[in-house]
Design an enzyme around this catalytic site. Structure first.
Site, mmCIF file in Angstrom:
data_model
loop_
_atom_site.group_PDB
_atom_site.id
_atom_site.type_symbol
_atom_site.label_atom_id
_atom_site.label_comp_id
_atom_site.label_asym_id
_atom_site.label_seq_id
_atom_site.Cartn_x
_atom_site.Cartn_y
_atom_site.Cartn_z
ATOM 1 N N GLU A 43 -21.119 4.046 -22.404
ATOM 2 C CA GLU A 43 -21.033 4.881 -23.607
ATOM 3 C C GLU A 43 -22.218 4.686 -24.559
ATOM 4 O O GLU A 43 -22.086 4.864 -25.761
ATOM 5 C CB GLU A 43 -19.707 4.613 -24.321
ATOM 6 C CG GLU A 43 -18.482 4.965 -23.479
ATOM 7 C CD GLU A 43 -17.233 5.208 -24.310
ATOM 8 O OE1 GLU A 43 -17.357 5.612 -25.482
ATOM 9 O OE2 GLU A 43 -16.137 5.001 -23.781
ATOM 10 N N ARG A 45 -11.501 6.864 -20.521
ATOM 11 C CA ARG A 45 -11.424 5.405 -20.643
ATOM 12 C C ARG A 45 -10.228 4.834 -19.892
ATOM 13 O O ARG A 45 -10.308 3.753 -19.309
ATOM 14 C CB ARG A 45 -11.348 5.009 -22.120
ATOM 15 C CG ARG A 45 -12.626 5.218 -22.898
ATOM 16 C CD ARG A 45 -12.435 4.852 -24.365
ATOM 17 N NE ARG A 45 -13.662 5.019 -25.140
ATOM 18 C CZ ARG A 45 -13.738 4.913 -26.455
ATOM 19 N NH1 ARG A 45 -12.634 4.616 -27.158
ATOM 20 N NH2 ARG A 45 -14.883 5.076 -27.083
ATOM 21 N N HIS A 55 0.847 -1.181 0.000
ATOM 22 C CA HIS A 55 0.000 0.000 0.000
ATOM 23 C C HIS A 55 0.891 1.243 0.000
ATOM 24 O O HIS A 55 2.115 1.157 0.227
ATOM 25 C CB HIS A 55 -0.913 -0.001 1.217
ATOM 26 C CG HIS A 55 -1.982 -1.055 1.150
ATOM 27 N ND1 HIS A 55 -2.955 -1.204 2.119
ATOM 28 C CD2 HIS A 55 -2.234 -2.015 0.228
ATOM 29 C CE1 HIS A 55 -3.748 -2.212 1.790
ATOM 30 N NE2 HIS A 55 -3.332 -2.718 0.646
ATOM 31 N N LEU A 80 -14.022 0.981 -28.777
ATOM 32 C CA LEU A 80 -14.072 1.154 -27.317
ATOM 33 C C LEU A 80 -12.747 0.817 -26.650
ATOM 34 O O LEU A 80 -12.698 0.145 -25.613
ATOM 35 C CB LEU A 80 -15.195 0.314 -26.711
ATOM 36 C CG LEU A 80 -16.619 0.669 -27.161
ATOM 37 C CD1 LEU A 80 -17.634 -0.210 -26.444
ATOM 38 C CD2 LEU A 80 -16.928 2.140 -26.924
ATOM 39 N N THR A 124 -25.771 -0.538 -29.994
ATOM 40 C CA THR A 124 -24.672 0.371 -30.305
ATOM 41 C C THR A 124 -23.558 -0.361 -31.041
ATOM 42 O O THR A 124 -22.959 0.168 -31.986
ATOM 43 C CB THR A 124 -24.117 1.008 -29.012
ATOM 44 O OG1 THR A 124 -25.141 1.795 -28.407
ATOM 45 C CG2 THR A 124 -22.915 1.898 -29.306
ATOM 46 N N GLU A 139 1.463 3.839 1.986
ATOM 47 C CA GLU A 139 2.261 4.210 3.152
ATOM 48 C C GLU A 139 3.454 3.282 3.349
ATOM 49 O O GLU A 139 4.517 3.706 3.827
ATOM 50 C CB GLU A 139 1.393 4.266 4.414
ATOM 51 C CG GLU A 139 0.513 3.067 4.653
ATOM 52 C CD GLU A 139 -0.861 3.190 4.028
ATOM 53 O OE1 GLU A 139 -1.851 3.096 4.774
ATOM 54 O OE2 GLU A 139 -0.946 3.363 2.798
ATOM 55 N N ARG A 191 -6.405 4.328 -26.691
ATOM 56 C CA ARG A 191 -5.418 4.381 -27.761
ATOM 57 C C ARG A 191 -4.300 5.377 -27.456
ATOM 58 O O ARG A 191 -4.501 6.346 -26.710
ATOM 59 C CB ARG A 191 -6.107 4.750 -29.084
ATOM 60 C CG ARG A 191 -7.151 3.733 -29.522
ATOM 61 C CD ARG A 191 -7.772 4.084 -30.859
ATOM 62 N NE ARG A 191 -8.658 5.235 -30.787
ATOM 63 C CZ ARG A 191 -9.945 5.155 -30.450
ATOM 64 N NH1 ARG A 191 -10.474 3.988 -30.133
ATOM 65 N NH2 ARG A 191 -10.694 6.237 -30.410
ATOM 66 N N TRP A 201 -18.896 13.224 -36.951
ATOM 67 C CA TRP A 201 -18.678 13.278 -35.520
ATOM 68 C C TRP A 201 -19.446 14.448 -34.937
ATOM 69 O O TRP A 201 -19.346 15.563 -35.462
ATOM 70 C CB TRP A 201 -17.204 13.429 -35.191
ATOM 71 C CG TRP A 201 -16.388 12.242 -35.558
ATOM 72 C CD1 TRP A 201 -15.556 12.116 -36.623
ATOM 73 C CD2 TRP A 201 -16.291 10.998 -34.847
ATOM 74 N NE1 TRP A 201 -14.950 10.884 -36.634
ATOM 75 C CE2 TRP A 201 -15.376 10.184 -35.538
ATOM 76 C CE3 TRP A 201 -16.887 10.490 -33.691
ATOM 77 C CZ2 TRP A 201 -15.045 8.891 -35.119
ATOM 78 C CZ3 TRP A 201 -16.548 9.224 -33.272
ATOM 79 C CH2 TRP A 201 -15.649 8.442 -33.981
#
Length: 359
Positions: free
Chosen positions: A290, A181, A47, A201, A193, A49, A204, A167
Site C-alpha cells: 500500500e 485486506r 482438505h 492498515l 508512509t 475433499e 475493520r 481523501w
C-alpha cells in the site's frame, strides 16, 4: 446447478484462512444430488475433499467428486487425499486444474486413474487458476504473490505538494480496500508512509473497529526511525519491521514488533531477500503493498510485482512536487513499460478501480 461453479464458491470460504495451503472447494454428487461439500480447513486439518467425503459418508460410494484443484498424493501435514478418495469408492472425479506443487502436478490424477477412477480435467480452469495464483507463485518460486494498490487522481498524483492525501478515493473505494485486506496474508508499506500518513492498515468491521484477526503488517525500514506511538503498532495483529542493519529501534520490540535484519542492497533492504524470508519463515503466500511510491517503484524495478489495483478518482491535483504512486528508476522507453493483462475495470461511486496482472 453447475457443480464445479458451486465448488469454486466453496473454495472462496478458505481464502486467507488456509495459507500456505491453497483455497480449494469440493462437492460430492450421487444420483444427481449433492450429498457432501466442503472447503480447505486451516493447516493440519482436513482438505476440502476430505470434508466433503466425511459429510457424504456412505453416499460417497459410486459418487462423482468435483474438486477445484488436483488432490494431493503425498503425506504432509495430513495424509494423501487420493487414498481417501479411493477408499470411499468414488467412481468419477472432476478436477478444475492441476496442482502446481512439484510433489503433485499430475501425480494425484495418475494415482486415481491407476485405481480405476475416471478423471476429467479443465472445468472452469481460468477461475480456479485465479483462486490459487498466490499459492502457485509461493510453491514454485518460494516467494509471495505481490499486489500493489494505491489511489490516484486523474493526473496520476497520490498526494498533493503538501503531502495531503485524504481523501483521493471515495468511501466506496475505501470499503473495497477492506475487502482486499481481508483476503491477504500480509500488508506492506514503507517507513516513510508510516511516518507521513500514520496509517492503521487494519481490516475493520462495518462500525470501523479493527477485527481481532489481522493480516501481518510489514514495515520496510529506510532512513530514520519509526515513532513507537505510530498507529500501525497499536492495533491488533502482528507487525514485522524489516531493516537493512541492526539498530536501536526505541521500544518497538516492547510493543510486540518483530525486527528482521535483512541483507542490504545499496544501503536499503534487499527486497528479494525479504520476500524469500516472508515465504520461508512466516509462510506468507500473498502481500498487499500500500505504498509509498519509493517502495512500489523499487518492487517494479526488481520485477517483483504480480498484480496492480489502482483506484482512479476524477480529480486533478497538479503540482511538480506532488507525489506519484510509482517512483524508482522506471523505464527508459515507453515500449519497455510494464503492461497489464487480464484487465478488469470496476466502477466504485465516482472512482474507477483498474486491476491487472503484470506480465
Amino acid at each position: 446447478m453447475i457443480y464445479m461453479d458451486r465448488a469454486l464458491e466453496l473454495a472462496e470460504n478458505a481464502i486467507r484462512n488456509v495459507s500456505p495451503n491453497p483455497p480449494v472447494g469440493a462437492l460430492v454428487v450421487n444420483d444427481g444430488r449433492v450429498v457432501g461439500e466442503g472447503w480447505t480447513q486451516p493447516p493440519g486439518e482436513n482438505h476440502a475433499e476430505i470434508v466433503a467425503l466425511n459429510q457424504a459418508k456412505q453416499k460417497a460410494k459410486g459418487s462423482i467428486l468435483y474438486i477445484t484443484l488436483e488432490p494431493c498424493c503425498f503425506h504432509g501435514r495430513t495424509p494423501p487425499c487420493v487414498e481417501a478418495i479411493v477408499a470411499a469408492e468414488v467412481k468419477e472425479v472432476h478436477v478444475s486444474i492441476l496442482d502446481p506443487n512439484p510433489k503433485v502436478n499430475g501425480e494425484g490424477l495418475k494415482f486415481l486413474r491407476n485405481s480405476g477412477i475416471d478423471v476429467f480435467v479443465g472445468e472452469q480452469a481460468q477461475i480456479a487458476g485465479k483462486l490459487i495464483e498466490a499459492y502457485k507463485k509461493y510453491i514454485i518460486n518460494q516467494m509471495p504473490f505481490v499486489t500493489v494498490k494505491y489511489a490516484m487522481s486523474l493526473d496520476g498524483k497520490i498526494a498533493s505538494k503538501t503531502k495531503d492525501s485524504k481523501w483521493i478515493s471515495s468511501n466506496e473505494s475505501r470499503l473495497y480496500v477492506q475487502k482486499m485486506r481481508s483476503s491477504v496474508d500480509a500488508i506492506m508499506v514503507g517507513a516513510n508512509t508510516v511516518r507521513k500518513d500514520n496509517p492503521y492498515l487494519t481490516v475493520r468491521d462495518e462500525a470501523g473497529d479493527p477485527n481481532t484477526d489481522q493480516p501481518l503488517r510489514i514495515i520496510v525500514q529506510g532512513d530514520g526511525l519509526i515513532d513507537s506511538k505510530s498507529n500501525i503498532l497499536t492495533q491488533p495483529g502482528n507487525v514485522v519491521i524489516a531493516m537493512p542493519e541492526s539498530k536501536i529501534v526505541y521500544d518497538l520490540e516492547k510493543l510486540g514488533a518483530q525486527i528482521e535484519v535483512i541483507p542490504q542492497s545499496n544501503g536499503k533492504v534487499d527486497l528479494v531477500s525479504l520476500m524469500h524470508l516472508l515465504a520461508s519463515k512466516y509462510e506468507i503466500t500473498n502481500v498487499l503493498v500500500e505504498g509509498g511510491g519509493k517502495l512500489v517503484g523499487a518492487l517494479f524495478d526488481l520485477n517483483l510485482v504480480d498484480k496492480v489495483a489502482v483506484f482512479v478518482s476524477p480529480i486533478i491535483i497538479g503540482g511538480e512536487q506532488a507525489l506519484t504512486g510509482v517512483e524508482g528508476k522506471g523505464v527508459d522507453l515507453v515500449k519497455n513499460a510494464f503492461h497489464l493483462n487480464d484487465v478488469e475495470i470496476i466502477k466504485l461511486d465516482r472512482d474507477f478501480l483498474i486491476i491487472g496482472s503484470v506480465k
